[in-house]
Motif scaffolding. Sequence first.
Motif, short mmCIF file in Angstrom:
data_model
loop_
_atom_site.label_atom_id
_atom_site.label_comp_id
_atom_site.label_asym_id
_atom_site.label_seq_id
_atom_site.Cartn_x
_atom_site.Cartn_y
_atom_site.Cartn_z
N GLN A 13 0.83 -1.21 0.00
CA GLN A 13 0.00 0.00 0.00
C GLN A 13 0.87 1.27 0.00
OE1 GLN A 13 -3.50 -0.27 -0.17
NE2 GLN A 13 -3.10 1.85 -0.84
N ILE A 14 1.93 1.23 0.82
CA ILE A 14 2.85 2.39 0.89
C ILE A 14 3.44 2.64 -0.49
CG2 ILE A 14 5.10 3.19 1.78
CD1 ILE A 14 3.56 3.20 4.21
N LYS A 15 3.94 1.57 -1.11
CA LYS A 15 4.60 1.71 -2.42
C LYS A 15 3.60 2.19 -3.47
CE LYS A 15 8.55 -1.29 -1.72
NZ LYS A 15 9.03 -2.68 -1.70
N ALA A 16 2.38 1.64 -3.43
CA ALA A 16 1.36 2.05 -4.41
C ALA A 16 1.02 3.52 -4.23
CB ALA A 16 0.11 1.18 -4.26
N ASN A 17 0.89 3.96 -2.97
CA ASN A 17 0.53 5.36 -2.73
C ASN A 17 1.65 6.31 -3.17
OD1 ASN A 17 -1.75 4.26 -1.62
ND2 ASN A 17 -1.63 5.39 0.31
N ILE A 18 2.90 5.94 -2.88
CA ILE A 18 4.03 6.79 -3.29
C ILE A 18 4.12 6.81 -4.82
CG2 ILE A 18 6.55 6.97 -3.32
CD1 ILE A 18 6.54 6.18 -0.38
N GLU A 19 3.91 5.66 -5.44
CA GLU A 19 3.94 5.61 -6.90
C GLU A 19 2.84 6.49 -7.50
OE1 GLU A 19 4.36 1.67 -8.48
OE2 GLU A 19 4.07 2.42 -10.53
N GLY A 20 1.70 6.54 -6.82
CA GLY A 20 0.61 7.41 -7.25
C GLY A 20 1.08 8.86 -7.37
N VAL A 21 1.85 9.31 -6.38
CA VAL A 21 2.37 10.69 -6.40
C VAL A 21 3.36 10.85 -7.55
CG1 VAL A 21 3.62 12.46 -5.11
CG2 VAL A 21 2.03 10.94 -3.90
N LEU A 22 4.23 9.85 -7.72
CA LEU A 22 5.23 9.93 -8.80
C LEU A 22 4.54 10.01 -10.16
CD1 LEU A 22 7.83 7.27 -7.52
CD2 LEU A 22 7.99 9.78 -7.41
N GLU A 23 3.43 9.31 -10.29
CA GLU A 23 2.71 9.29 -11.57
C GLU A 23 1.96 10.60 -11.85
OE1 GLU A 23 2.89 7.18 -14.06
OE2 GLU A 23 4.31 5.91 -12.96
N HIS A 24 1.26 11.14 -10.83
CA HIS A 24 0.49 12.37 -11.13
C HIS A 24 1.37 13.62 -11.05
CE1 HIS A 24 0.08 13.60 -6.95
NE2 HIS A 24 -0.68 12.58 -6.62
N MET B 17 0.79 19.97 -2.47
CA MET B 17 -0.68 20.14 -2.43
C MET B 17 -1.40 19.25 -3.46
SD MET B 17 -0.98 21.94 0.16
CE MET B 17 -2.54 22.73 0.46
N GLY B 18 -0.92 18.04 -3.60
CA GLY B 18 -1.59 17.07 -4.48
C GLY B 18 -2.87 16.56 -3.85
N PRO B 19 -3.58 15.68 -4.57
CA PRO B 19 -4.89 15.18 -4.09
C PRO B 19 -4.80 14.44 -2.75
CG PRO B 19 -4.14 13.96 -6.04
CD PRO B 19 -3.24 15.14 -5.89
N GLU B 20 -3.63 13.86 -2.45
CA GLU B 20 -3.46 13.14 -1.17
C GLU B 20 -3.63 14.08 0.03
OE1 GLU B 20 -1.30 13.03 -3.66
OE2 GLU B 20 -1.43 10.94 -4.35
N ILE B 21 -3.25 15.34 -0.16
CA ILE B 21 -3.35 16.31 0.94
C ILE B 21 -4.81 16.49 1.34
CG2 ILE B 21 -3.03 18.76 1.55
CD1 ILE B 21 -0.40 17.27 1.59
N THR C 5 6.32 28.99 4.83
CA THR C 5 6.23 27.92 3.83
C THR C 5 6.08 26.65 4.64
OG1 THR C 5 8.03 29.06 2.77
CG2 THR C 5 7.27 27.03 1.73
N ALA C 6 4.86 26.31 4.97
CA ALA C 6 4.66 25.25 5.96
C ALA C 6 3.75 24.14 5.44
CB ALA C 6 4.09 25.86 7.24
N ARG C 7 3.80 23.89 4.12
CA ARG C 7 2.96 22.82 3.57
C ARG C 7 3.54 21.45 3.87
NH1 ARG C 7 3.17 26.47 -1.58
NH2 ARG C 7 5.33 26.07 -1.07
N MET C 8 2.66 20.46 3.98
CA MET C 8 3.08 19.06 3.99
C MET C 8 3.24 18.67 2.52
SD MET C 8 0.83 15.75 5.20
CE MET C 8 1.06 15.96 6.95
N ASP C 9 4.18 17.78 2.20
CA ASP C 9 4.27 17.37 0.80
C ASP C 9 3.40 16.15 0.53
OD1 ASP C 9 6.09 14.91 0.92
OD2 ASP C 9 7.28 16.44 1.98
N SER C 10 3.05 15.98 -0.73
CA SER C 10 2.10 14.92 -1.11
C SER C 10 2.59 13.52 -0.74
CB SER C 10 1.82 14.98 -2.62
OG SER C 10 1.44 16.28 -2.99
N MET C 11 3.93 13.32 -0.82
CA MET C 11 4.49 12.00 -0.48
C MET C 11 4.16 11.62 0.97
SD MET C 11 6.70 10.64 -2.81
CE MET C 11 7.52 11.21 -4.30
#
Length: 377
Positions: free
Chosen positions: A18-29, A34-38, A238-244
């Motif tokens: 699941q971790i790998k799939a979710n990280i790969e999701g970020v790499l792909e999009h 501030m990606g959709p995961e956020i 500049t205090a955003r969390m990153d999508s990863m």
Amino acid sequence: MSIPFIDLKTQYRLIENQIKANIEGVLEHGAYVMGPEIRELEATLADYAGVSHAVSCSSGTDALLMSLMALGVGPGDAIFTTPFTFIATAEVVALLGATPVFVDIDPVTFNLDPDDLRRKIRYVRENRKDLTARGVIAVDIFGQPADYDAIEPLAHNSGLFLVVDAAQSFGAVYKGRQVCSLGDLACTSFFPAKPLGCYGDGGMVFVNNEELHQLLVSIRVHGMSVTDKYDNDRLGLTARMDSMQAAVLLAKFGLFPGEIEKRQEVTARYAELLSEVDGLTPPSVPEGNVSVWAQYCVLARDTEQRTEVMGRLAEASIPSGIYYPKPLHLQKAFADLGYVMGDFPVSEDAASRIFALPMHPYLTAEDQETIVKVIKG
Ligand SMILES: *Cc1c(COP(=O)(O)O)cnc(C)c1O
């Protein structure tokens, strides 16, 4: 075959795919910031905590800093908090030019002592004309809720705000309520060693008030206007969390409620095993509350016994730690506040004889028996 202090490997193996799939999701999009995961993480955790808004950010420290900025804290403001905590709790107060006013702790929970809080608020009002009493930061130390039924009315009846530093306590429950639903704002941390950790730095602020929510969103990105991103309404960070990190947290969140259960089993076992050891006081949580056990901290009879026990553990290659060896009022960084040894006797006493044992949801009964056998000598 060593016993880790916190075991993140076992957890990773359980959700590796699941971790790998979710990280790969970020790499792909490719929306690294501030990606959709956020948005998904904020919605998921706001729902879990039972609040209307969750604002993700870069760390627990920034969650606290953003909260105080949203509340307009600045020079001349007195903020009441505990000296028996991680430096960040009071650091953010001083970074904004405000003054931390320390309050001693309860000897059993190690959290803010409401009676001393009442005394310190009165003291500032009567004797510190240079300061305005503005707010309270309560900390749920080691994952256990502070005494909110006493603290919240004390703060609000005195016209003070209440910020909950839930950096160690996301998921903990105070009399049926999630700690991150308490106070005017609640802040947590997703540093890897916290009960719900990411794979880097991360944090979150929980809030019901719409105006504070808008301010937090603006402060998170340079004080940007909600209508036009090149309009700046105020100064921010500049205090955003990153999508990863959000992707990692979404994968880990599935395990989290079960892990809180497992933490109760592990700590119940510790309490039983340690009850046979002379001079040691295992931690206790008042009936009706649930701790998430960020740390399992035991009190020794005195410093000598602590040194002995930790020495035996080290010899057996079993890790242990001290949270916290030096209360904040005795830290060099706060020397200008003018506190001295003796000002906070309960905090000083705890610091002199507390120590932490390995604690994580996957700790086995066998390892716990080994640990306690070594402690007994
Ligand atoms: C960890 C911690 C923080 C800071 O969180 P970071 O994510 O490390 O910045 C603040 N307060 C307390 C009580 C903590 O334990």
